[in-house]
Motif scaffolding. Sequence first.
Motif, short mmCIF file in Angstrom:
data_model
loop_
_atom_site.label_atom_id
_atom_site.label_comp_id
_atom_site.label_asym_id
_atom_site.label_seq_id
_atom_site.Cartn_x
_atom_site.Cartn_y
_atom_site.Cartn_z
N ARG A 6 60.93 -48.66 11.19
CA ARG A 6 61.50 -48.13 9.94
C ARG A 6 62.08 -49.24 9.08
N LEU A 21 61.05 -50.24 5.33
CA LEU A 21 62.07 -50.29 4.28
C LEU A 21 62.00 -51.60 3.52
N CYS A 27 65.36 -44.31 -0.34
CA CYS A 27 65.94 -43.38 0.63
C CYS A 27 65.69 -41.93 0.22
N TRP A 43 54.53 -46.80 10.95
CA TRP A 43 55.65 -45.86 10.89
C TRP A 43 55.16 -44.43 11.09
N ARG A 94 58.11 -42.66 12.92
CA ARG A 94 58.68 -41.38 12.49
C ARG A 94 58.58 -40.29 13.55
N LEU A 114 61.82 -41.88 5.20
CA LEU A 114 62.58 -42.74 6.09
C LEU A 114 63.70 -41.95 6.75
N LEU A 147 67.56 -41.30 5.84
CA LEU A 147 68.19 -42.63 5.92
C LEU A 147 69.26 -42.76 4.85
#
Length: 307
Positions: free
Chosen positions: A144, A148, A163, A202, A207, A220, A228
């Motif tokens: 993650r 990001l 986010c 991811w 995830r 996320l 997130l």
Amino acid sequence: MVRPAPELAPEPAAALEAFLRYLAVERGRSPNTVRAYRNDLTALLARLPGVELAALDLSMLRGWLAGAHAAGVERATLVRRAAAARTFTAWAHRTGLLATDPGIRLESPRPTRKLPAVVTARQASDLLDAACSGAAENDPVALRDLLLLELLYATGVRVAEVCGLDVADVDGERRTLRVCGKGDRERTVVYGVPAERALTRWWQLGRPALVRAGSPPALLLGARGGRLDPRVARSVVHRAVSAVPGAPDIGPHGLRHAAATHLLDGGADLRYVQELLGHATLSTTQLYTHVTADRLKVVHDRAHPRA
């Protein structure tokens, strides 16, 4: 130590709450903006000499800003506070709470428009290579964090925007994201092959390991399966940047600036960068051009007949 919010008399307190509802519902301002206005205006209204809002006048507004300036408050904060006061008094006048609008004559210092430190392209590459190595064991949180960082640098989106992304906002075939920015303005941004690889890992390994029965449709996720938090995202960026020798201490907004600067250094059109970053005006994007002065000098030396 955080100071407790001052107590307001019933009338100004009710006016403030009505104004904040107006900001959130009718103007569509973000929770962060509403929170900042609440803090600023609570401090302002606490200075009322009585219990009535009608005591709010120009001299009081000026005294409030002057006191903040004398206390060493930064110029950008003074500009924000003046804007909050003007917006509030204009609303109060329109709604009949004030007979006149004292804020219309309130002046504030011109904001200084300076950019934070920017990582070089080499430092950005080292940062992302280190994150990729950290995700080699396929730890879901590391995957993650890698995604990001890749998305922040590839797209230049704001931390709240990344986010706020949902799964449905990703178009994997076209490598695009649907982003909701300031003022609820929606735009489409593109990402490259490295971000695509991080996204694929991811989807497959990260995830699914973090999602829970009550998880939101967020792209996320946090370690407990929720969306997130931007504060966690900021800490991820600071931690990753601190591991790169010589890199300045930057957060997500620093990666946004780096994305814009490196695009312009690479020859990207200013209008494209404006669209990518979601700037309402081109003048905001033009702030980045001074960072690329060295490149402009090289182009001038090569191309101008009188260079």
